[in-house]
Scaffold this active site. Structure first.
Site, short mmCIF file in Angstrom:
data_model
loop_
_atom_site.label_atom_id
_atom_site.label_comp_id
_atom_site.label_asym_id
_atom_site.label_seq_id
_atom_site.Cartn_x
_atom_site.Cartn_y
_atom_site.Cartn_z
N SER A 31 -18.90 -11.91 24.65
CA SER A 31 -18.35 -12.24 23.33
C SER A 31 -18.34 -13.74 23.10
O SER A 31 -17.85 -14.48 23.95
CB SER A 31 -16.90 -11.76 23.20
OG SER A 31 -16.77 -10.44 23.61
N HIS A 62 -22.25 -8.29 18.89
CA HIS A 62 -23.16 -8.08 20.02
C HIS A 62 -24.53 -7.66 19.46
O HIS A 62 -24.76 -6.50 19.16
CB HIS A 62 -22.65 -6.96 20.94
CG HIS A 62 -21.50 -7.38 21.81
ND1 HIS A 62 -21.66 -7.88 23.08
CD2 HIS A 62 -20.17 -7.36 21.61
CE1 HIS A 62 -20.48 -8.15 23.61
NE2 HIS A 62 -19.55 -7.85 22.73
N HIS A 84 -20.58 -1.40 26.39
CA HIS A 84 -19.36 -1.24 27.16
C HIS A 84 -19.08 0.24 27.40
O HIS A 84 -19.45 1.10 26.59
CB HIS A 84 -18.17 -1.84 26.40
CG HIS A 84 -18.32 -3.30 26.10
ND1 HIS A 84 -19.07 -3.77 25.05
CD2 HIS A 84 -17.82 -4.40 26.73
CE1 HIS A 84 -19.03 -5.10 25.04
NE2 HIS A 84 -18.28 -5.50 26.04
N TYR A 86 -16.31 1.69 27.02
CA TYR A 86 -15.43 2.23 25.98
C TYR A 86 -16.18 2.70 24.74
O TYR A 86 -15.63 3.39 23.89
CB TYR A 86 -14.33 1.23 25.58
CG TYR A 86 -14.81 -0.07 24.97
CD1 TYR A 86 -15.32 -0.11 23.67
CD2 TYR A 86 -14.74 -1.25 25.68
CE1 TYR A 86 -15.77 -1.30 23.12
CE2 TYR A 86 -15.18 -2.44 25.14
CZ TYR A 86 -15.69 -2.46 23.86
OH TYR A 86 -16.14 -3.64 23.32
N GLU A 87 -17.44 2.29 24.63
CA GLU A 87 -18.23 2.75 23.48
C GLU A 87 -18.65 4.21 23.62
O GLU A 87 -19.19 4.79 22.69
CB GLU A 87 -19.46 1.86 23.30
CG GLU A 87 -19.08 0.44 22.89
CD GLU A 87 -20.28 -0.49 22.82
OE1 GLU A 87 -21.08 -0.35 21.88
OE2 GLU A 87 -20.42 -1.35 23.71
N ALA A 114 -15.51 -12.41 27.94
CA ALA A 114 -14.21 -12.87 27.46
C ALA A 114 -13.16 -12.06 28.22
O ALA A 114 -13.37 -10.87 28.46
CB ALA A 114 -14.08 -12.61 25.96
N MET A 212 -13.12 -5.86 29.88
CA MET A 212 -13.66 -4.51 29.73
C MET A 212 -15.14 -4.41 30.09
O MET A 212 -15.85 -3.55 29.58
CB MET A 212 -13.43 -4.03 28.29
CG MET A 212 -11.97 -4.05 27.86
SD MET A 212 -11.75 -3.61 26.13
CE MET A 212 -10.05 -4.11 25.85
N SER A 213 -15.59 -5.30 30.95
CA SER A 213 -17.02 -5.28 31.30
C SER A 213 -17.22 -5.86 32.71
O SER A 213 -16.30 -5.90 33.50
CB SER A 213 -17.80 -6.14 30.30
OG SER A 213 -17.42 -7.50 30.42
N ASN A 236 -7.37 -15.35 25.81
CA ASN A 236 -5.98 -15.05 25.40
C ASN A 236 -5.17 -14.81 26.66
O ASN A 236 -5.74 -14.50 27.71
CB ASN A 236 -5.94 -13.79 24.53
CG ASN A 236 -6.53 -12.59 25.25
OD1 ASN A 236 -7.77 -12.49 25.41
ND2 ASN A 236 -5.69 -11.70 25.72
N HIS A 248 -8.32 -8.80 18.49
CA HIS A 248 -9.73 -9.13 18.69
C HIS A 248 -10.06 -10.46 18.01
O HIS A 248 -10.91 -11.21 18.49
CB HIS A 248 -10.59 -7.97 18.14
CG HIS A 248 -12.05 -8.10 18.43
ND1 HIS A 248 -12.55 -8.31 19.71
CD2 HIS A 248 -13.15 -8.06 17.62
CE1 HIS A 248 -13.87 -8.39 19.66
NE2 HIS A 248 -14.26 -8.24 18.40
N1 HPA Z 1 -7.67 -7.47 27.93
C1 HPA Z 1 -8.84 -6.82 28.09
N2 HPA Z 1 -10.00 -7.29 27.69
C2 HPA Z 1 -10.01 -8.50 27.10
C3 HPA Z 1 -8.83 -9.24 26.89
C4 HPA Z 1 -7.61 -8.69 27.34
O1 HPA Z 1 -6.52 -9.28 27.20
N3 HPA Z 1 -9.20 -10.41 26.28
C5 HPA Z 1 -10.55 -10.36 26.13
N4 HPA Z 1 -11.04 -9.21 26.62
#
Ligand code: HPA
Length: 277
Positions: A31, A62, A84, A86-87, A114, A212-213, A236, A248
Site C-alpha cells: 500500500s 493495488h 490478500h 482476506y479477498e 503497510a 495482512m500480508s 498507524n 484505511h
Molecule cells: N492492522 C492490520 N493491518 C494493517 C494495519 C493494522 O493496524 N495497518 C496497516 N495494515
C-alpha cells in the site's frame, strides 16, 4: 506434476511470449508504494488479467501488473499490486505470483507492506526491517499437495529474512540519515482490523507490527530457496494504543506521507542487494 506447478508453467510460457527478460530481484509493492514502479526503466509489462487464472486484486490502490526492467541497472520484476487472503483467495493463490517471479529467474525478493505498530515505542511513519515473523494466525501457503519441483515438503524456517539483505537495508537507512526500526511482523487474516485484546495478545507473543500480508509470501519464497527481505511502513499504531479508531484512510495517508523516504530506502537497498555474493 502438481496442479499448482502446471499452472505456474503456463504463466511462465505466457510471460515468455512477451519478454525474455530475466530479473534478479523480485519486488512486491505494498500500500502506498505503488508509484515506485515509475522508477523502473521498463523493458516489458504483463498485466495480471492476461495470465489465465492469475489472482487479481480487488482492493483500490493495488494495480495489477508485472513490470520488468532496470532500477539503477539492477534487473528487477516489480509486482505492482498483491492479492490478500482476506479477498477470498486461497493461500496457494495468494503466493502464486511470488512463485512465478522465482520461476522467471528472481533469486532475491523484497517485500514491502503497510503495518500497524504493536510495539509502543514505534511512531506512525517509521519504517521497520522485518527480522522474523509469526504466521500462526493464518494457514500455511504450503498446505496441500507439495509442488515438489519448487521445494521440500517440510522446509526449514529458522532464518526466513536474509541477514545480508537486512544489513544492506540498515546501511542504506544510515546513508539516508533514517534510523529504521527492526522487529517481528505478525500476519493477521483481516480484513477487519484487530481488537485491543488481540493486539495485547500479539505484543505478549512477541510481535512488533501487524498486517495482512507478507508472511505467506515469505514462506513460499523460502520454500523455493529465494533470499527474502521485507520492510514495513508503520502507518498507524495498532488498535487500542491510541484513543481514536483505525481507518484505511489513516493507513493510506501515512503511507503517502512517507513514500518518498520509503522509495529512497528501497532504491538504495536494491543496489546493495545486487552486489551481494
Ligand atoms: N492492522 C492490520 N493491518 C494493517 C494495519 C493494522 O493496524 N495497518 C496497516 N495494515
Amino acid at each position: 506434476m502438481s496442479q499448482a506447478y502446471a499452472l505456474l508453467e503456463k504463466w511462465v510460457r505466457a510471460v515468455r511470449e512477451v519478454t525474455d527478460f530475466t530479473p534478479e530481484i523480485g519486488i512486491v509493492l505494498g500500500s502506498g508504494l505503488g508509484d515506485f514502479a515509475r522508477l523502473v526503466d521498463r523493458k516489458a509489462e504483463v498485466s495480471y488479467d492476461s495470465l489465465p487464472g492469475f489472482p487479481v486484486s480487488t482492493v483500490a490502490g493495488h494495480a495489477g501488473k508485472l513490470i520488468f526492467g532496470y532500477v539503477r541497472s539492477v534487473p528487477v520484476v516489480v509486482m505492482q499490486g498483491r492479492v490478500h487472503y482476506y479477498e477470498g483467495y486461497s493461500m496457494e493463490q495468494v503466493v502464486a505470483p511470488i512463485r512465478l517471479m522465482g520461476l522467471l529467474g528472481a533469486k532475491k525478493l523484497l517485500l514491502t507492506n503497510a503495518a500497524g505498530g504493536v510495539n509502543t515505542s514505534f511512531t506512525p511513519g517509521d519504517l521497520m526491517l522485518i527480522t522474523d515473523h509469526i504466521s500462526a494466525f493464518v494457514p500455511s501457503p504450503l498446505r496441500g499437495e507439495n509442488p515438489q519441483e519448487l521445494g521440500p515438503r517440510f522446509p526449514d524456517m529458522s532464518r526466513v529474512y536474509d541477514k545480508e539483505m537486512g544489513r544492506a537495508v540498515l546501511t542504506a537507512g544510515e546513508k539516508l540519515g533514517e534510523s529504521l526500526q527492526q522487529g517481528v511482523y505478525l500476519q493477521w487474516q483481516g480484513p477487519n482490523y484487530e481488537t485491543p485484546a488481540e493486539i495485547r495478545m500479539f505484543r505478549t507473543l512477541g510481535a512488533d507490527a501487524v498486517g495482512m500480508s507478507t508472511v505467506c509470501e515469505a514462506i513460499a519464497a523460502r520454500h523455493m530457496g529465494l533470499r527474502v527481505c521485507a520492510i514495513s511502513c508503520i502507518t498507524n499504531m495498532a488498535c487500542g494504543i491510541l484513543p481514536q479508531p483505525l481507518s484505511h484512510e489513516e493507513v493510506q495517508q501515512t503511507a503517502n506521507r512517507v513514500k518518498d523516504k520509503f522509495q529512497a530506502l528501497v532504491l538504495e537497498s536494491l543496489e546493495s542487494f545486487h552486489h551481494l555474493p
